[in-house]
Scaffold this motif. Structure first.
Motif, PDB file in Angstrom:
ATOM      1  N   LYS A 195      25.367  32.014  19.969  1.00  0.00           N
ATOM      2  CA  LYS A 195      24.408  32.228  21.052  1.00  0.00           C
ATOM      3  C   LYS A 195      22.987  31.938  20.592  1.00  0.00           C
ATOM      4  O   LYS A 195      22.133  31.524  21.369  1.00  0.00           O
ATOM      5  CB  LYS A 195      24.494  33.668  21.575  1.00  0.00           C
ATOM      6  N   VAL A 376      39.706  34.995  28.790  1.00  0.00           N
ATOM      7  CA  VAL A 376      39.995  33.571  28.928  1.00  0.00           C
ATOM      8  C   VAL A 376      38.847  32.803  28.265  1.00  0.00           C
ATOM      9  O   VAL A 376      37.687  33.065  28.534  1.00  0.00           O
ATOM     10  CB  VAL A 376      40.041  33.149  30.408  1.00  0.00           C
ATOM     11  N   LYS A 378      36.230  29.838  27.480  1.00  0.00           N
ATOM     12  CA  LYS A 378      35.499  28.920  28.357  1.00  0.00           C
ATOM     13  C   LYS A 378      36.204  27.577  28.484  1.00  0.00           C
ATOM     14  O   LYS A 378      36.320  27.016  29.557  1.00  0.00           O
ATOM     15  CB  LYS A 378      34.076  28.715  27.832  1.00  0.00           C
ATOM     16  N   PHE A 381      39.190  27.609  30.889  1.00  0.00           N
ATOM     17  CA  PHE A 381      39.023  28.001  32.282  1.00  0.00           C
ATOM     18  C   PHE A 381      39.297  26.825  33.201  1.00  0.00           C
ATOM     19  O   PHE A 381      38.818  25.719  33.002  1.00  0.00           O
ATOM     20  CB  PHE A 381      37.602  28.527  32.518  1.00  0.00           C
ATOM     21  N   SER A 382      40.126  27.092  34.179  1.00  0.00           N
ATOM     22  CA  SER A 382      40.424  26.061  35.159  1.00  0.00           C
ATOM     23  C   SER A 382      40.117  26.613  36.534  1.00  0.00           C
ATOM     24  O   SER A 382      40.276  27.801  36.795  1.00  0.00           O
ATOM     25  CB  SER A 382      41.895  25.679  35.082  1.00  0.00           C
ATOM     26  N   ASP A 383      39.686  25.740  37.386  1.00  0.00           N
ATOM     27  CA  ASP A 383      39.384  26.081  38.765  1.00  0.00           C
ATOM     28  C   ASP A 383      40.658  26.432  39.521  1.00  0.00           C
ATOM     29  O   ASP A 383      40.635  27.109  40.532  1.00  0.00           O
ATOM     30  CB  ASP A 383      38.665  24.865  39.355  1.00  0.00           C
ATOM     31  N   LEU A 388      45.510  29.274  35.702  1.00  0.00           N
ATOM     32  CA  LEU A 388      45.190  30.589  35.138  1.00  0.00           C
ATOM     33  C   LEU A 388      46.432  31.475  35.107  1.00  0.00           C
ATOM     34  O   LEU A 388      46.679  32.175  34.136  1.00  0.00           O
ATOM     35  CB  LEU A 388      44.073  31.254  35.952  1.00  0.00           C
ATOM     36  N   GLU A 413      36.906  38.484  31.995  1.00  0.00           N
ATOM     37  CA  GLU A 413      35.812  37.544  31.753  1.00  0.00           C
ATOM     38  C   GLU A 413      35.442  37.527  30.271  1.00  0.00           C
ATOM     39  O   GLU A 413      35.512  38.556  29.607  1.00  0.00           O
ATOM     40  CB  GLU A 413      34.598  37.955  32.600  1.00  0.00           C
ATOM     41  N   PRO A 414      35.024  36.376  29.769  1.00  0.00           N
ATOM     42  CA  PRO A 414      34.653  36.306  28.355  1.00  0.00           C
ATOM     43  C   PRO A 414      33.488  37.240  28.068  1.00  0.00           C
ATOM     44  O   PRO A 414      32.580  37.373  28.881  1.00  0.00           O
ATOM     45  CB  PRO A 414      34.249  34.845  28.142  1.00  0.00           C
TER      46      PRO A 414
ATOM     47  N   SER B  12      32.900  26.387  40.095  1.00  0.00           N
ATOM     48  CA  SER B  12      33.994  27.352  40.143  1.00  0.00           C
ATOM     49  C   SER B  12      33.697  28.408  39.096  1.00  0.00           C
ATOM     50  O   SER B  12      33.338  28.080  37.978  1.00  0.00           O
ATOM     51  CB  SER B  12      35.320  26.680  39.809  1.00  0.00           C
ATOM     52  N   VAL B  13      33.818  29.670  39.489  1.00  0.00           N
ATOM     53  CA  VAL B  13      33.477  30.762  38.580  1.00  0.00           C
ATOM     54  C   VAL B  13      34.659  31.718  38.472  1.00  0.00           C
ATOM     55  O   VAL B  13      35.195  32.170  39.482  1.00  0.00           O
ATOM     56  CB  VAL B  13      32.242  31.548  39.094  1.00  0.00           C
ATOM     57  N   PHE B  14      35.043  31.993  37.218  1.00  0.00           N
ATOM     58  CA  PHE B  14      36.112  32.974  36.981  1.00  0.00           C
ATOM     59  C   PHE B  14      35.532  34.366  37.175  1.00  0.00           C
ATOM     60  O   PHE B  14      34.455  34.676  36.670  1.00  0.00           O
ATOM     61  CB  PHE B  14      36.642  32.822  35.554  1.00  0.00           C
ATOM     62  N   SER B  15      36.236  35.195  37.925  1.00  0.00           N
ATOM     63  CA  SER B  15      35.716  36.542  38.158  1.00  0.00           C
ATOM     64  C   SER B  15      36.843  37.553  38.127  1.00  0.00           C
ATOM     65  O   SER B  15      37.927  37.307  38.643  1.00  0.00           O
ATOM     66  CB  SER B  15      35.024  36.584  39.521  1.00  0.00           C
ATOM     67  N   GLY B  65      26.433  30.355  33.331  1.00  0.00           N
ATOM     68  CA  GLY B  65      26.937  30.230  31.961  1.00  0.00           C
ATOM     69  C   GLY B  65      26.155  31.124  31.026  1.00  0.00           C
ATOM     70  O   GLY B  65      26.706  31.790  30.156  1.00  0.00           O
ATOM     71  N   GLY B  68      27.113  34.594  30.888  1.00  0.00           N
ATOM     72  CA  GLY B  68      28.415  34.883  30.285  1.00  0.00           C
ATOM     73  C   GLY B  68      29.605  34.589  31.188  1.00  0.00           C
ATOM     74  O   GLY B  68      30.734  34.842  30.820  1.00  0.00           O
ATOM     75  N   PHE B  69      29.336  34.045  32.358  1.00  0.00           N
ATOM     76  CA  PHE B  69      30.458  33.710  33.243  1.00  0.00           C
ATOM     77  C   PHE B  69      31.164  32.451  32.755  1.00  0.00           C
ATOM     78  O   PHE B  69      30.548  31.574  32.152  1.00  0.00           O
ATOM     79  CB  PHE B  69      29.960  33.451  34.673  1.00  0.00           C
ATOM     80  N   ASN B  70      32.458  32.390  33.037  1.00  0.00           N
ATOM     81  CA  ASN B  70      33.214  31.158  32.827  1.00  0.00           C
ATOM     82  C   ASN B  70      32.960  30.279  34.044  1.00  0.00           C
ATOM     83  O   ASN B  70      33.386  30.604  35.142  1.00  0.00           O
ATOM     84  CB  ASN B  70      34.715  31.481  32.766  1.00  0.00           C
ATOM     85  N   ALA B  72      32.873  26.236  35.764  1.00  0.00           N
ATOM     86  CA  ALA B  72      33.296  24.849  35.595  1.00  0.00           C
ATOM     87  C   ALA B  72      32.865  24.059  36.824  1.00  0.00           C
ATOM     88  O   ALA B  72      32.695  24.617  37.912  1.00  0.00           O
ATOM     89  CB  ALA B  72      34.810  24.780  35.435  1.00  0.00           C
TER      90      ALA B  72
END
Lengths: 433, 144
Positions: A195, A376, A378, A381-383, A388, A413-414, B12-15, B65, B68-70, B72
């Protein structure tokens, strides 16, 4: 340097066994004479020091347990006066009263020598800068490694735990070549460094990690080595043994237990009979030279296996494989023994998920329900929900294969799972029994 | 793949499926003054994927990003439909006849016409099929 103390470290096995027998005999006479606790225990077990006529006769001696330390809090088991003590350490006591350990000058000397041998055995010495990121203070990790590193002529960078950004800056500026900390803290440092835009692999001189104080897996070692560009060595110990004591050599085939300081037995946890070399069982340790707080046949609660063959490094002292679980960390899920280390092992082989995890155990109706939360990555990660879902299935499938019990997996979430700077606490058990 | 003016970058955001997650995403976009043109939530057991068409996708990706969100980017296309019975059928028929599979879709009724946003297995083929079948695609520049 080949070895810190080649005369001891490469001693022929037969001579080592003779030395151990001699030390054991002296220890038992001393404790029978000067420790009311040991005297009473030996009377109860109907064993007299004269009955110890070989190294194998150690099996006639009664066991010691963690609770003996607690029951005799703070110093009831010490076999010396306070005049002879030069230091105390106190363990955190997660399950009750803390335990207090005391050291004579000679105890500290043996502890430091043990670590000096270990650090040299993994390639460190004069010219190295060793960052000690174990806690300093009542915990044994910081001060233990500190004096061991000074002894071999290395430069110590005593950062202790916490303030991770500063640790990374100092690692770069003072050109640390080795770090001693918990494996989970090193992973945390790696993430924080990224980071900050720092690659530990490319932007620091770090080449060695001395990692311990919590169980970790071979897979985790591979990941740390590849990601951070270092060689990662396992170190073992607890405050009852003095602190971190035994370290792997460059062969990375288990940590050498110095036979002049400790005698290790691996027993079947059910029958308490000794197991043949290579078989996993409960580790029982006798410290052969400790003065202030002797530990005899201590049931430390760790599960491992021993390799008594001469190591490729030339050292004759037995190697103990990395700890694969703790007798008391063990979870029983629907009657099946589950060790958190097995879950770690399973996750490390799945590139789509991160290295952090949390286990939540609950009871649904009459059944135990185990949920494993994983992050998961980064890159993975898939849409698409189906992608998933298939990651989740893959993790569930792998866990089921390794644990022999069905578990549910939750993708999170990561960065959302707790990071640990000390010992990782990965299990939340909500079962009310 | 060469840039096609009809290919739109959806974020697209993983949540995790728990209270406050959508608010956290929406707040981040508000802070960057990013407008959401269309969005949907796909839900699975315990987690979901928030998908949105925004006016500044790069900025949105960067901001989320950093939090910290995933996140794409996903390539989608937008088709204009007649806002009347049979509007959806017309578009779906063209794609079906072209053997294009729709992976997911969401729609909104715009000011001038209804808009169908599609993720398909083959974007290039879908664009060609819609143009051949007489459908109207919306250029990404209209959104972004």
């Amino acid at each position: 340097m080949r070895a810190w103390d080649p005369r001891i470290e490469e001693m022929p096995k037969a001579d080592l066994a003779t030395m151990q027998y001699r030390l054991l005999k002296t220890l038992v006479y001393r404790l029978y004479s000067f420790s009311p606790f040991f005297h009473r225990r030996m009377e109860e077990s109907r064993v007299h020091p004269d009955d110890i006529r070989s190294l194998e006769d150690i099996r006639k001696l009664p066991f010691m347990y963690k609770r003996d330390l607690r029951d005799n809090y703070p110093d009831g088991l010490f076999v010396c006066t306070q005049d002879d003590l030069v230091r105390y350490h106190v363990s955190s006591g997660t399950t009750g009263k803390p335990t207090v350990v005391g050291y004579t000058e000679r105890d500290l000397e043996n502890w430091t020598a043990s670590l000096a041998r270990g650090l040299v055995s993994c390639g460190l010495g004069r010219g190295d800068v060793i960052q000690v990121s174990y806690g300093y203070g009542l915990f044994t990790g910081g001060l233990g490694l500190h004096y061991g590193a000074e002894r071999i002529g290395a430069t110590v960078l005593p950062t202790s735990v916490g303030n991770t950004e500063r640790q990374i800056e100092l690692m770069q500026d003072l050109k640390a070549t080795a770090i001693a900390c918990t494996p989970s803290y090193l992973l945390h440092m790696g993430e924080v460094a990224e980071k900050m835009g720092v690659s530990i692999k490319d932007d620091t001189l770090l080449k060695v990690g001395i990692l311990g104080a919590e169980p970790w897996s071979e897979q985790m070692r591979q990941r740390i080595q590849e990601w951070l560009g270092i060689r990662a060595y396992d170190i073992y110990g607890t405050s009852e043994l003095s602190g971190p004591m035994f370290c792997e050599c460059t062969e990375q085939k288990g940590f050498h237990v110095w036979g002049d300081l400790a005698y290790v037995e691996i027993l079947d946890p059910e029958t308490l009979e000794p197991l043949p070399a290579g078989e996993r069982g409960e580790m029982v340790i006798t410290m052969l030279q400790k003065e202030a707080l002797p530990m005899v046949r201590y049931r430390i609660g760790d599960i491992s296996a021993i390799d008594d063959s001469v190591c490729a490094c030339g050292r004759t002292h037995p190697r103990v494989q990395r700890i694969t679980g703790r007798v008391d960390d063990m979870l029983i899920i629907r009657g099946i023994n589950v060790f958190p280390s097995q879950i770690e092992y399973a996750l490390m082989s799945i590139p789509e998920v991160g290295q952090h995890f949390q286990i939540i155990v609950d009871r649904k109706g009459a059944l135990d329900d185990m949920l494993v939360q994983v992050e998961v990555k980064k890159e993975a990660f898939s849409d698409k929900i189906t992608d998933l879902m298939s990651i989740r299935k893959k993790v569930e499938h792998k866990l089921k294969n390794i644990l022999n019990v069905a578990v549910s997996v939750e993708l999170v979430e990561p960065g959302s799972l707790p990071r640990f700077e000390g010992k990782a606490k990965r299990v939340i058990d909500r079962r009310k029994i | 793949m060469k840039e096609n003016k009809f290919v739109i970058k959806q974020i697209s955001v993983f949540s995790e499926n728990k209270p406050g997650r959508l608010a956290a995403i929406a707040r981040a976009l508000q802070e960057e003054k990013i407008n959401i043109m269309a969005f949907s939530i796909a839900e699975a057991d315990g987690f979901g994927v928030v998908r949105a068409l925004v006016d500044k996708p790069k900025k949105a990706h960067e901001k989320l990003g950093k939090l910290g969100f995933n996140v794409a980017f996903t390539d989608v296309i937008a088709v204009q439909m007649k806002d009347e019975p049979g509007g959806l059928y017309e578009t779906a028929r063209i794609l079906g006849e072209g053997q294009i599979n729709i992976e997911y879709a969401y729609a909104y009724s715009g000011k001038e016409a209804a808009v169908l946003i599609l993720r398909v297995d083959n974007v290039e083929a879908a664009i060609a099929a819609i143009q051949r079948g007489g459908g109207t695609l919306i250029e990404s520049s209209l959104f972004q």
